[in-house]
Design a protein around this motif. Structure first.
Motif, PDB file in Angstrom:
ATOM      1  N   SER A 216     -22.741 -46.470 -44.775  1.00  0.00           N
ATOM      2  CA  SER A 216     -22.157 -46.573 -43.437  1.00  0.00           C
ATOM      3  C   SER A 216     -23.109 -47.298 -42.502  1.00  0.00           C
ATOM      4  N   ASP A 217     -22.612 -47.579 -41.305  1.00  0.00           N
ATOM      5  CA  ASP A 217     -23.449 -48.167 -40.260  1.00  0.00           C
ATOM      6  C   ASP A 217     -23.858 -47.112 -39.237  1.00  0.00           C
ATOM      7  N   ILE A 218     -23.694 -45.861 -39.606  1.00  0.00           N
ATOM      8  CA  ILE A 218     -23.980 -44.763 -38.683  1.00  0.00           C
ATOM      9  C   ILE A 218     -25.473 -44.436 -38.718  1.00  0.00           C
ATOM     10  N   SER A 219     -26.052 -44.236 -37.553  1.00  0.00           N
ATOM     11  CA  SER A 219     -27.477 -43.932 -37.459  1.00  0.00           C
ATOM     12  C   SER A 219     -27.751 -42.499 -37.923  1.00  0.00           C
ATOM     13  N   PRO A 220     -28.992 -42.202 -38.304  1.00  0.00           N
ATOM     14  CA  PRO A 220     -29.337 -40.825 -38.660  1.00  0.00           C
ATOM     15  C   PRO A 220     -29.035 -39.849 -37.529  1.00  0.00           C
ATOM     16  N   GLN A 221     -29.251 -40.275 -36.291  1.00  0.00           N
ATOM     17  CA  GLN A 221     -28.982 -39.390 -35.156  1.00  0.00           C
ATOM     18  C   GLN A 221     -27.500 -39.014 -35.088  1.00  0.00           C
ATOM     19  N   LEU A 222     -26.622 -39.992 -35.319  1.00  0.00           N
ATOM     20  CA  LEU A 222     -25.185 -39.697 -35.284  1.00  0.00           C
ATOM     21  C   LEU A 222     -24.775 -38.814 -36.455  1.00  0.00           C
ATOM     22  N   TRP A 223     -25.417 -39.017 -37.614  1.00  0.00           N
ATOM     23  CA  TRP A 223     -25.127 -38.137 -38.750  1.00  0.00           C
ATOM     24  C   TRP A 223     -25.555 -36.709 -38.431  1.00  0.00           C
ATOM     25  N   MET A 224     -26.703 -36.553 -37.789  1.00  0.00           N
ATOM     26  CA  MET A 224     -27.140 -35.207 -37.388  1.00  0.00           C
ATOM     27  C   MET A 224     -26.135 -34.578 -36.440  1.00  0.00           C
ATOM     28  N   ASP A 225     -25.617 -35.372 -35.503  1.00  0.00           N
ATOM     29  CA  ASP A 225     -24.633 -34.856 -34.542  1.00  0.00           C
ATOM     30  C   ASP A 225     -23.346 -34.436 -35.243  1.00  0.00           C
ATOM     31  N   ARG A 226     -22.984 -35.165 -36.314  1.00  0.00           N
ATOM     32  CA  ARG A 226     -21.768 -34.817 -37.058  1.00  0.00           C
ATOM     33  C   ARG A 226     -21.937 -33.496 -37.816  1.00  0.00           C
ATOM     34  N   VAL A 227     -23.140 -33.275 -38.345  1.00  0.00           N
ATOM     35  CA  VAL A 227     -23.396 -32.065 -39.134  1.00  0.00           C
ATOM     36  C   VAL A 227     -23.588 -30.844 -38.233  1.00  0.00           C
ATOM     37  N   ALA A 228     -24.239 -31.069 -37.096  1.00  0.00           N
ATOM     38  CA  ALA A 228     -24.640 -29.940 -36.237  1.00  0.00           C
ATOM     39  C   ALA A 228     -23.601 -29.663 -35.151  1.00  0.00           C
ATOM     40  N   SER A 229     -23.039 -28.486 -35.165  1.00  0.00           N
ATOM     41  CA  SER A 229     -22.121 -28.070 -34.096  1.00  0.00           C
ATOM     42  C   SER A 229     -22.862 -27.147 -33.137  1.00  0.00           C
ATOM     43  N   LYS A 230     -22.438 -27.139 -31.908  1.00  0.00           N
ATOM     44  CA  LYS A 230     -23.089 -26.344 -30.878  1.00  0.00           C
ATOM     45  C   LYS A 230     -23.095 -24.863 -31.260  1.00  0.00           C
ATOM     46  N   GLY A 231     -24.283 -24.273 -31.239  1.00  0.00           N
ATOM     47  CA  GLY A 231     -24.412 -22.855 -31.552  1.00  0.00           C
ATOM     48  C   GLY A 231     -24.365 -22.539 -33.033  1.00  0.00           C
ATOM     49  N   GLY A 232     -24.316 -23.593 -33.895  1.00  0.00           N
ATOM     50  CA  GLY A 232     -24.201 -23.369 -35.330  1.00  0.00           C
ATOM     51  C   GLY A 232     -25.549 -23.316 -36.048  1.00  0.00           C
ATOM     52  N   THR A 233     -25.464 -23.219 -37.368  1.00  0.00           N
ATOM     53  CA  THR A 233     -26.669 -23.061 -38.175  1.00  0.00           C
ATOM     54  C   THR A 233     -27.541 -24.317 -38.176  1.00  0.00           C
ATOM     55  N   THR A 234     -26.904 -25.477 -38.313  1.00  0.00           N
ATOM     56  CA  THR A 234     -27.674 -26.731 -38.349  1.00  0.00           C
ATOM     57  C   THR A 234     -28.362 -26.977 -37.019  1.00  0.00           C
TER      58      THR A 234
END
Length: 269
Positions: A216-234
C-alpha cells in the motif's frame, strides 16, 4: 568478465552465491579467495566457484574485485594486493567505514565503488546502498548495480555521507528489528506462551505488518491509526511507548550507528 571476491565470510559468501547466478558471468565461474583452510575446502565442494588461497593466482587477472573482509584487516590486505593490481580494474568495497579515498590511496587505484550491504541479503531480501568515484563509468556502474541486485535491492546515493547514513538505517537496522522481536518474544513467554507459539506469534506479526506496508501507499502512522481505536488495547500499548519516548530512542539509536560509521571513516583516512 572475471569477477573476484576477496573474503568468504557472511557478506562475501552471500554476495558470491548471488552473483554466481548472474548472466553477466555467462558460463564463467566466479572466483573467490580466502585464507581459512577449512573454508577453502568447504567452498571447493560446492562446485560453484573457482576457489583460491593465493592472491597472485587470481587478483592480477580479475576485471572486478569485491573486497569483503573485516575493516581491521583492510590495511594488511591492501599491502598484499597493491603490487598485483592494475588501473583497469574496478574495486567494490563491502567494508563498513572504509572510504573511497582510503582505498584509492592505499591501493593506488582510481575506480572504486563503496557499498553498504545488510544481513537480509542472505535470503535475497537485502538492500545495498552504493556510490562511486568519478572514474567509474555509467556502464560499469550499471553492471555493478545488476550484480548487487542479485541479493535483493540496491540504492544509488550521491555521496559517501549517505553510505554512512544508510549504515544507521539499513546496515545496522536488522539488529533493531531483532531487538524489538526479542522483547516481544520475552513478553509472550512471560504471558505463558510456549517458545514455539511465541515465535509464531511474533514472526508472523512482523511479516504480516511489513507485507501490508509494502502493498500500500499508507504510512506507518496511518496503519497505527487503523489498528488503534480510542480506549482500546493497541492504543494502550502505543501510549506506553510514547510515554517512554520510544520513538526518539529509536531515532537516537540510528544516529548513534551513523555517527560511529563516520568516526570509523575518519579514523581510516
Amino acid at each position: 568478465m572475471k569477477l573476484l571476491v576477496i573474503g568468504a565470510g557472511n557478506m562475501g559468501l552471500t554476495y558470491s552465491e548471488g552473483m554466481a547466478k548472474s548472466p553477466l558471468l555467462s558460463k564463467k565461474k566466479l572466483q573467490i579467495f580466502d585464507t581459512d583452510p577449512t573454508k577453502i575446502a568447504s567452498l571447493k565442494t560446492t562446485g560453484i566457484f573457482d576457489v583460491y588461497e593465493n592472491l597472485e593466482d587470481c587478483l592480477p587477472e580479475a576485471d572486478m574485485v569485491f573486497i569483503a573482509v573485516k575493516p581491521y584487516h583492510a590495511d594488511d590486505l591492501f599491502d598484499k594486493m597493491k603490487p598485483m593490481i592494475n588501473d583497469g580494474q574496478i574495486f567494490v568495497s563491502l567494508m563498513a567505514g572504509v572510504t573511497i579515498g582510503n582505498i584509492q590511496e592505499n591501493l593506488g587505484v582510481k575506480k572504486v565503488v563503496r557499498t553498504m550491504p545488510n544481513l537480509p541479503a542472505q535470503v535475497g531480501k537485502g538492500v545495498t546502498s552504493y556510490t562511486e568515484s568519478e572514474e567509474v563509468s555509467r556502464i560499469e556502474l550499471l553492471m555493478i548495480r545488476n550484480l548487487l541486485d542479485t541479493t535483493g535491492a540496491s540504492i544509488h546515493v550521491e555521496t559517501e555521507n549517505f553510505i554512512d547514513a544508510s549504515t544507521g538505517i539499513s546496515g545496522s537496522g536488522p539488529a533493531y528489528v531483532f531487538y524489538f522481536m526479542q522483547s516481544m518474544l520475552e513478553a509472550a513467554m512471560k504471558m505463558g506462551f510456549s517458545d514455539y507459539d511465541s515465535k509464531v506469534l511474533v514472526s508472523n506479526t512482523f511479516e504480516g505488518a511489513v507485507e501490508l506496508f509494502n502493498r500500500s501507499d499508507i504510512s506507518p502512522q496511518l496503519w497505527m491509526d487503523r489498528v488503534a481505536s480510542k480506549g482500546g488495547t493497541t492504543r494502550a500499548a502505543l501510549d506506553s511507548m510514547e510515554d517512554n519516548n520510544v520513538n526518539e530512542l529509536i531515532k537516537d539509536a540510528a544516529y548513534a550507528a551513523f555517527d560511529r560509521a563516520v568516526e570509523l571513516g575518519e579514523a581510516g583516512k
